[in-house]
Enzyme design. Structure first.
Site, short mmCIF file in Angstrom:
data_model
loop_
_atom_site.label_atom_id
_atom_site.label_comp_id
_atom_site.label_asym_id
_atom_site.label_seq_id
_atom_site.Cartn_x
_atom_site.Cartn_y
_atom_site.Cartn_z
N GLU A 30 52.66 35.13 47.26
CA GLU A 30 52.64 35.94 46.04
C GLU A 30 52.81 37.42 46.42
O GLU A 30 52.31 37.88 47.44
CB GLU A 30 51.31 35.73 45.32
CG GLU A 30 51.21 36.43 43.97
CD GLU A 30 49.90 36.15 43.27
OE1 GLU A 30 49.88 36.24 42.02
OE2 GLU A 30 48.88 35.86 43.94
N LYS A 76 53.71 32.61 36.06
CA LYS A 76 52.28 32.36 36.25
C LYS A 76 51.56 32.24 34.91
O LYS A 76 51.65 33.13 34.06
CB LYS A 76 51.68 33.50 37.06
CG LYS A 76 50.23 33.32 37.48
CD LYS A 76 49.80 34.50 38.37
CE LYS A 76 48.40 34.32 38.90
NZ LYS A 76 48.00 35.46 39.76
N CYS A 121 48.59 31.06 42.85
CA CYS A 121 47.30 31.69 43.13
C CYS A 121 46.17 31.22 42.21
O CYS A 121 45.65 30.12 42.38
CB CYS A 121 47.46 33.21 43.10
SG CYS A 121 46.14 34.11 43.97
#
Length: 275
Positions: A41, A114, A155
């Site tokens: 990321e 995301k 993440c």
């Protein structure tokens, strides 16, 4: 079997410097025979301020960072999972945190934005609010490759197992999770969460992470991992920049799923529309 690799970085505030470092590590991975390579990321920028990523955001399909990924994939004949890059959002002062999958011809074949944003108070002195500068995605993303059917997550997504179950319900055998986990949360939860997502979904998990102290004062945890469907850690890198490798064996995965058919025993179906 296919050799796969994850790249760990300690990205800086300068895009060109980060791209040069990423290029070095991709070359190293390709030289060691990797056919699928995943970046962490924020590989292109860890800014001094949250708004720095807004300043470098790109239109989907055009931009320095996207051109870089395409060039590297073509140059080395590898498939690249491009960590995250800031792409234009529907709101002028925000971005989408987007993970792009680039095939070995340099073509973008998948994009995941995301979904879960890191708005948390880690400690009395450390807090984050990604929603100030990031517009959340809404769509689950699966991509077919010559190696595996890959599910994409990023993440903080790792804390939401229903997303991973949706990926597996759509056929994922490998899940990619580019991350920039904080040192504190990483020490507490990183390995446990990564191995849990692999075990409960009987899937390989690639987890490239940022791993060091950045110019903005943030310290990321590192410990980039490749975990197999039984939860075994195949490879890891505790700290600093580098590459780790493993072999993807789908025959082994299918044997585990056949002998230990927990996915077939599921009683509560994934409601994909709720994600």
């Amino acid at each position: 079997m296919t050799r796969i690799a994850v790249i760990q970085m300690v990205s800086s505030t300068d895009v060109n410097t980060n791209l040069q470092e990423a290029a070095r590590l991709i070359a190293e991975a390709a030289d060691q025979g990797a056919e699928l390579v995943s970046l962490p990321e924020n590989f292109a920028l860890m800014g001094l301020h949250d708004t720095d990523k807004v300043a470098i955001r790109e239109k989907f399909g055009a931009g320095i960072i996207q051109d870089f990924l395409a060039t590297q994939a073509r140059k080395y004949g590898v498939w690249l999972i491009g960590g995250t890059i800031p792409l234009e959002a529907s709101i002028p002062n925000k971005v989408r945190a987007s993970c792009l999958v680039i095939n070995n011809q340099g073509q973008c074949v998948a994009r995941y934005d995301k979904i879960h944003l890191f708005d948390v108070q880690v400690s009395a002195d450390e807090s984050y609010c990604e929603s100030r500068t990031i517009e959340a995605g809404q769509q689950v993303c699966i991509v077919d490759t010559p190696f595996a059917r890959i599910g994409l997550a990023i993440c903080y997504d790792v804390r939401f197992p229903e997303l991973f179950r949706c990926l597996v319900a759509q056929g994922a055998t490998l899940i990619s999770l580019p991350s920039a986990f904080t040192a504190m949360t990483g020490k507490a939860h990183w390995e446990t969460l990564i191995r849990a997502r692999a075990i409960e979904n009987l899937s390989y998990v690639l987890a490239p992470n940022q791993g060091g102290r950045h110019a903005n004062g943030r310290e990321t945890y590192g410990d980039s991992l490749i975990v197999d469907p039984w939860g075994h850690i195949l490879s890891r890198l505790p700290h600093g920049a580098g590459v780790v490798y493993a072999d993807l064996d789908l025959n082994y995965l299918q044997t585990i799923r056949r002998n230990f058919p927990t996915l077939d025993h599921q009683k509560i179906a994934c409601q994909q529309s709720s994600i």
